[in-house]
Write a protein that holds these residues in place. Structure first.
Motif, PDB file in Angstrom:
ATOM      1  N   UNK A 176       0.831  -1.206   0.000  1.00 17.15           N
ATOM      2  CA  UNK A 176       0.000   0.000   0.000  1.00 17.15           C
ATOM      3  C   UNK A 176       0.867   1.259   0.000  1.00 17.15           C
ATOM      4  N   UNK A 177       1.805   1.361   0.926  1.00 13.38           N
ATOM      5  CA  UNK A 177       2.645   2.558   1.013  1.00 13.38           C
ATOM      6  C   UNK A 177       3.634   2.638  -0.138  1.00 13.38           C
ATOM      7  N   UNK A 178       3.907   1.509  -0.785  1.00 15.40           N
ATOM      8  CA  UNK A 178       4.800   1.491  -1.934  1.00 15.40           C
ATOM      9  C   UNK A 178       4.100   1.700  -3.261  1.00 15.40           C
ATOM     10  N   UNK A 179       2.778   1.901  -3.252  1.00 14.83           N
ATOM     11  CA  UNK A 179       2.065   2.270  -4.454  1.00 14.83           C
ATOM     12  C   UNK A 179       1.619   1.141  -5.355  1.00 14.83           C
ATOM     13  N   UNK A 180       1.594  -0.101  -4.860  1.00 10.28           N
ATOM     14  CA  UNK A 180       1.181  -1.236  -5.670  1.00 10.28           C
ATOM     15  C   UNK A 180      -0.295  -1.599  -5.497  1.00 10.28           C
TER      16      UNK A 180
ATOM     17  N   UNK B  40      -8.785  -6.232  -2.131  1.00  9.23           N
ATOM     18  CA  UNK B  40      -7.479  -5.875  -2.670  1.00  9.23           C
ATOM     19  C   UNK B  40      -7.641  -5.391  -4.105  1.00  9.23           C
ATOM     20  N   UNK B  41      -7.238  -4.156  -4.356  1.00  3.51           N
ATOM     21  CA  UNK B  41      -7.271  -3.600  -5.690  1.00  3.51           C
ATOM     22  C   UNK B  41      -5.919  -2.982  -6.016  1.00  3.51           C
ATOM     23  N   UNK B  42      -5.616  -2.905  -7.297  1.00  2.00           N
ATOM     24  CA  UNK B  42      -4.379  -2.258  -7.719  1.00  2.00           C
ATOM     25  C   UNK B  42      -4.427  -0.791  -7.316  1.00  2.00           C
ATOM     26  N   UNK B  43      -3.239  -0.241  -7.088  1.00  2.00           N
ATOM     27  CA  UNK B  43      -3.128   1.145  -6.642  1.00  2.00           C
ATOM     28  C   UNK B  43      -3.137   2.082  -7.842  1.00  2.00           C
ATOM     29  N   UNK B  44      -3.747   3.242  -7.661  1.00  2.00           N
ATOM     30  CA  UNK B  44      -3.804   4.236  -8.733  1.00  2.00           C
ATOM     31  C   UNK B  44      -2.416   4.640  -9.209  1.00  2.00           C
ATOM     32  N   UNK B  45      -1.421   4.597  -8.344  1.00  3.96           N
ATOM     33  CA  UNK B  45      -0.076   5.021  -8.739  1.00  3.96           C
ATOM     34  C   UNK B  45       0.525   4.110  -9.803  1.00  3.96           C
TER      35      UNK B  45
ATOM     36  N   UNK C 213     -12.956   2.170 -21.847  1.00  4.49           N
ATOM     37  CA  UNK C 213     -11.973   3.225 -22.059  1.00  4.49           C
ATOM     38  C   UNK C 213     -10.887   3.280 -21.004  1.00  4.49           C
ATOM     39  N   UNK C 214     -11.032   2.516 -19.938  1.00  6.38           N
ATOM     40  CA  UNK C 214     -10.009   2.435 -18.894  1.00  6.38           C
ATOM     41  C   UNK C 214      -9.765   0.965 -18.552  1.00  6.38           C
ATOM     42  N   UNK C 215      -9.081   0.260 -19.426  1.00  6.60           N
ATOM     43  CA  UNK C 215      -8.924  -1.183 -19.181  1.00  6.60           C
ATOM     44  C   UNK C 215      -8.148  -1.504 -17.906  1.00  6.60           C
ATOM     45  N   UNK C 216      -7.247  -0.625 -17.527  1.00 11.23           N
ATOM     46  CA  UNK C 216      -6.470  -0.851 -16.300  1.00 11.23           C
ATOM     47  C   UNK C 216      -6.589   0.396 -15.434  1.00 11.23           C
ATOM     48  N   UNK C 217      -7.269   0.273 -14.318  1.00 13.92           N
ATOM     49  CA  UNK C 217      -7.467   1.428 -13.446  1.00 13.92           C
ATOM     50  C   UNK C 217      -7.407   0.982 -11.990  1.00 13.92           C
ATOM     51  N   UNK C 218      -6.559   1.658 -11.226  1.00  7.78           N
ATOM     52  CA  UNK C 218      -6.403   1.348  -9.817  1.00  7.78           C
ATOM     53  C   UNK C 218      -7.158   2.319  -8.939  1.00  7.78           C
ATOM     54  N   UNK C 219      -7.225   2.005  -7.668  1.00  6.73           N
ATOM     55  CA  UNK C 219      -7.927   2.836  -6.688  1.00  6.73           C
ATOM     56  C   UNK C 219      -6.927   3.704  -5.926  1.00  6.73           C
ATOM     57  N   UNK C 220      -7.333   4.923  -5.631  1.00  5.31           N
ATOM     58  CA  UNK C 220      -6.518   5.773  -4.775  1.00  5.31           C
ATOM     59  C   UNK C 220      -6.384   5.134  -3.393  1.00  5.31           C
ATOM     60  N   UNK C 221      -5.302   5.435  -2.745  1.00  6.64           N
ATOM     61  CA  UNK C 221      -5.010   4.885  -1.424  1.00  6.64           C
ATOM     62  C   UNK C 221      -5.479   5.848  -0.335  1.00  6.64           C
TER      63      UNK C 221
ATOM     64  N   UNK D 217       7.337   9.785  -7.710  1.00  2.00           N
ATOM     65  CA  UNK D 217       6.396  10.741  -7.148  1.00  2.00           C
ATOM     66  C   UNK D 217       5.025  10.080  -7.131  1.00  2.00           C
ATOM     67  N   UNK D 218       4.360  10.135  -5.985  1.00  4.91           N
ATOM     68  CA  UNK D 218       3.136   9.360  -5.848  1.00  4.91           C
ATOM     69  C   UNK D 218       1.955  10.210  -5.423  1.00  4.91           C
ATOM     70  N   UNK D 219       0.776   9.780  -5.867  1.00  4.73           N
ATOM     71  CA  UNK D 219      -0.487  10.251  -5.310  1.00  4.73           C
ATOM     72  C   UNK D 219      -0.571   9.705  -3.893  1.00  4.73           C
ATOM     73  N   UNK D 220      -0.643  10.594  -2.923  1.00  3.35           N
ATOM     74  CA  UNK D 220      -0.626  10.145  -1.537  1.00  3.35           C
ATOM     75  C   UNK D 220      -2.046   9.899  -1.032  1.00  3.35           C
ATOM     76  N   UNK D 221      -2.192   9.649   0.242  1.00  7.50           N
ATOM     77  CA  UNK D 221      -3.495   9.315   0.814  1.00  7.50           C
ATOM     78  C   UNK D 221      -4.520  10.399   0.513  1.00  7.50           C
TER      79      UNK D 221
END
Length: 527
Positions: free
Chosen positions: A80-84, A287-292, A316-324, A464-468
Motif C-alpha cells: 500500500x505505502x509502496x504504491x502497488x 485488494x485492488x491495484x493502486x492508482x499510482x 476506455x479504462x482497461x487498467x485502473x487502480x484505486x486511490x489509497x 512521485x506518488x499520489x498520496x493518501x
C-alpha cells in the motif's frame, strides 16, 4: 571475507533450550552439518526430520504465503505505502493507508516476526552449535526476515538476541545493517565451501521456494541482498560503496540473481496465492491495484499491464487502480477496478532478477565499480523484467518511450488527479533525471514486492506518488504525518513498551527522533 564494523555475536555462546520437541532429536546431525559433509535424503528422515521442518515457517517471514499474514505484513504496509495496492475496506477507520493505524495493524510485523521466527531459529542454532551449512542457510533467512522489520521500525534488537529473553537491548539501525552484512558474508563463505566440496542441495524437501534447496541459488540471493542493503544505505554510510563493490566483484564466485530462472519465489501446491484470495475470494475482494502503479504504466503504455492487472469493468479504462487512503471506503464501490493479477496457484515473488541490474545501475550512477555503465545496467534491468513478464517482443518499442504526462481519472469521479506532472522517458538520456528514471523502472519491475518499493520511496522520493486521499493522522498519539511525504515508519508495538521499556527507550534514542510515524529511519534521513 572482509569483516565490517560489527562483529558477529552469535555462535556457540548463544545456545537456548529447544522450544519444540520436534528438534530435540537430531541423531548425527552435528557430524554431517560441518563441512565438507552434507545430509543425504536418508539423513533427513526419522530422528533427523526435526531440523528440516523448522525451515518452511522461518522462510515465510521473508514474505508471506499465508493469506492473513500476507495482508497484515505485506499488503497493508509495503504494497500500500509502496504504491502497488489499495485495500478497499474501512477497518474501523484506523489504517496504515490513512496514516492513523491501530496497534492491530501497526504491531504484527514486529511482534509476529520476532516471536515466530526466533522460536525456530534458536532451535537450529542449538542443534548446529552455530556452525555449518544448515546454520548459515538459517542466517540468510534471518537477515532477509529481520531486514523488513528494521526497515519498517528503525533500530531493533539483533546482535544481542537470546533464546527465551524478552528484555533485549536495541542496536542502532546502522549497527543492525553492518551486523547483517557480516552474517551474509559468513553464510556465503561457508555455503560456497560447501558447494565447492561437491554438494549442490540442502534441505530440498523443506525449501518452500522454487530454489528447491539449490545452495548455489541461495548464495546468489544472499549476495544480491547484500547489494540491496549497500544501495539502501548509500546516502548515509561511508562503507556502502565498498560493500556494494564487494558484492559485484563476487559475482564470478558467489553470483548475483541475474536471470529470470534465478528469481526467487515461494511456491505451494496446497495453498492459494494470497493476492489471488484477497482480490477475488467472495469473503475478501478488498485488494485492488493502486492508482499510482496503473497511472504510471498507463502513461508509458507499458505492455506488462496485461500480466500485472486484471481488466477493469470501465470502458476506455482497461487498467485502473484505486486511490489509497480513502476514509470510509466501501468494497462494493471498487468491485470493477483492476486488481493484481495472480492465479490461484501462482507463486509469490520474493526477489526478481531485474532488481540486481537496477541496483547496479544506481551504484554506477554514484561512480561505483558496478561492472558496466549505468545506462547498460538500467537497460538490462528493463529487459530482464520484460522477460519475466513474458513480453520481450515489445521491449524495443518500450525502450524508445519518451517523457510522459501523468494523470489519473477516477471512474467514480471522486478522486481525480488530472495534472500530476510528468515522468522521465524510458529511453536513457543525460537530462538530470537518471536516478528518478532508474527508480521508476525498478519500481515497475518489482511489482508486489512492496517493502522494497516503500523503502525506495522514503530513501529517494521516487516515484512521485499520489498520496493518501484522507490523512487522518492529526491528533494521533503517534504524531502528524506530512501529507506529501507519507508515513515514514511504523511505531514500536505496545508489547515493547510493556515488556522491554528500558531497552526500547534506548532504541528510540538511537532512532534520532520521537517514536512517531513522521520520523525517518537512518537510511532515509537525507531525503
Amino acid at each position: 571475507m572482509k569483516q565490517h564494523t560489527i562483529k558477529r555475536l552469535f555462535g556457540r555462546g548463544v545456545l537456548g533450550v529447544a522450544l519444540l520437541a520436534a528438534a530435540a532429536c537430531t541423531g548425527n546431525f552435528e557430524e554431517y552439518n560441518t563441512k565438507p559433509y552434507r545430509p543425504t535424503d536418508e539423513d533427513l528422515v526419522g530422528d533427523n526430520v526435526g531440523i528440516g521442518i523448522l525451515f518452511p515457517s522461518m522462510m515465510e517471514w521473508m514474505t508471506h504465503y499465508q493469506v492473513n499474514a500476507s495482508q497484515y505484513q505485506d499488503v497493508l504496509i509495503g504494497d500500500e505505502l509502496g504504491g502497488y495496492c489499495s485495500a478497499v475496506k474501512p477497518y474501523q477507520g484506523q489504517n496504515i493507508s490513512t496514516y492513523n493505524p491501530s496497534d492491530s495493524f501497526n504491531d504484527p510485523l514486529f511482534n509476529n516476526t520476532f516471536s515466530n521466527f526466533y522460536g525456530n531459529y534458536f532451535q537450529v542454532l542449538s542443534s548446529t552449535g552455530g556452525e555449518g551449512a544448515v546454520y548459515q542457510l538459517a542466517q540468510i533467512i534471518r537477515v532477509a526476515s529481520m531486514l523488513r522489520v528494521t526497515d519498517a521500525y528503525g533500530p531493533i534488537p539483533y546482535s544481542k538476541m537470546q533464546n527465551g529473553t524478552f528484555s533485549v537491548p536495541y542496536d542502532s539501525q546502522r549497527d543492525v545493517y553492518l551486523a547483517m552484512i557480516d552474517d551474509l558474508d559468513a553464510a556465503m563463505e561457508e555455503l560456497y565451501t560447501f558447494v565447492s566440496a561437491g554438494n549442490t542441495t540442502l534441505l530440498a524437501d523443506f525449501d518452500i521456494s522454487n530454489y528447491a534447496g539449490d545452495v548455489r541459488l541461495w548464495i546468489r540471493f544472499a549476495n544480491t541482498l547484500k547489494l540491496r542493503m549497500a544501495i539502501r544505505m548509500s546516502g548515509v554510510e561511508s562503507s556502502a560503496r565498498t560493500i556494494a563493490e564487494e558484492a559485484v566483484a563476487a559475482r564470478e564466485t558467489y553470483g548475483l540473481i541475474e536471470t529470470t530462472a534465478q528469481s526467487l519465489y515461494f511456491v505451494s501446491t496446497s495453498r492459494r496465492n494470497p493476492f489471488y484470495t484477497q482480490a477475488t475470494s467472495s469473503s475478501w475482494q478488498d485488494l485492488r491495484s493502486n492508482a499510482n502503479i496503473t497511472m504510471y504504466m498507463n502513461a508509458y503504455s507499458d505492455p506488462r499491464r496485461s500480466s500485472y492487472f486484471s481488466t477493469s469493468g470501465y470502458a476506455g479504462q482497461p487498467y485502473v487502480g484505486a486511490r489509497s487512503g480513502i476514509d470510509n471506503v466501501s468494497v462494493t464501490d471498487y468491485t470493477a477496478f483492476s486488481y493484481p493479477l495472480y492465479g490461484e496457484t501462482d507463486p509469490v515473488p520474493v526477489m526478481y532478477a531485474a532488481e540486481s541490474w537496477f541496483l547496479r545501475a544506481e551504484g554506477a550512477l554514484l561512480g561505483w565499480s558496478m561492472g558496466d555503465t549505468a545506462e547498460n545496467l538500467y537497460n538490462k534491468g528493463i529487459g530482464t523484467s520484460f522477460e519475466e513478464a513474458g513480453c520481450s517482443s515489445s521491449l524495443n518499442t518500450y525502450m524508445q518511450t519518451g517523457a510522459v504526462t501523468l494523470s489519473y481519472t477516477d471512474p467514480l469521479g471522486r478522486n481525480n488527479a488530472s495534472d500530476f506532472g510528468t515522468a522521465p522517458s524510458v529511453a536513457w538520456a543525460d537530462d538530470g533525471q537518471a536516478l528518478e528514471r532508474i527508480i521508476i523502472q525498478k519500481w515497475i519491475a518489482n511489482h508486489m514486492i512492496g517493502h522494497e518499493a516503500w523503502a525506495d520511496f522514503r530513501r529517494t522520493g521516487f516515484p512521485k506518488m499520489l498520496m493518501a486521499v484522507d490523512n487522518l493522522s492529526a491528533g494521533s498519539m503517534w504524531g502528524t504525518v506530512d501529507s506529501d511525504r507519507g508515513m515514514r515508519r511504523l511505531h514500536y508495538p505496545q508489547s515493547e513498551y510493556d515488556n522491554n521499556r528500558e531497552n526500547l527507550q534506548g532504541g528510540i534514542q538511537l532512532l534520532g527522533g520521537t517514536d512517531e510515524h513522521s520520523t525517518d529511519v537512518w537510511w532515509a534521513k537525507k531525503n
